[in-house]
Scaffold this motif. Structure first.
Motif: not given
Length: 101
Positions: A1-8, A10-14, A50-59
């Motif tokens: 998934x590509x995420x737009x961060x202020x025009x830049x 970012x790739x959020x890989x599966x 390179x982005x991550x939501x995985x590191x934001x998981x509490x569990x």
């Protein structure tokens, strides 16, 4: 998934979405969804991140079970993650200093 961060772009890989296996990205994310994620690395010359939501998981697996909760606690979890990284960096520096001395 590509995420737009202020025009830049970012790739959020599966593999960086959750610690649990993500079989259907579309069931978790849709076009236009605002997400909170950590920047893992940045290539300023190419304008990519390179982005991550995985590191934001509490569990592990929270992103698959309850993404809204992950986004709700993202800042708190990110602060703990950054503190852990800093502690690991300091510990590594101390070990390196002991080896050199």
């Amino acid at each position: 998934i590509f995420v737009d961060i202020n025009g830049v772009s970012g790739l959020l890989h599966i593999s960086q979405i959750s610690h649990d296996r993500v079989s259907d990205i579309d069931s978790l994310m849709e076009v236009g969804l605002q997400v909170k994620c950590m920047i893992l690395s940045q290539d300023k010359n190419k304008g990519r991140m390179s982005l991550s939501t995985k590191v934001l998981e509490d569990k592990p697996g929270d992103m698959v079970r309850d993404p809204e909760q992950v986004f709700k606690t993202a800042e708190e979890v990110a602060a703990r993650y950054k503190q852990k990284l800093e502690e690991e960096r300091k510990a590594s520096a101390e070990v390196a200093e002991e080896i050199v001395s």
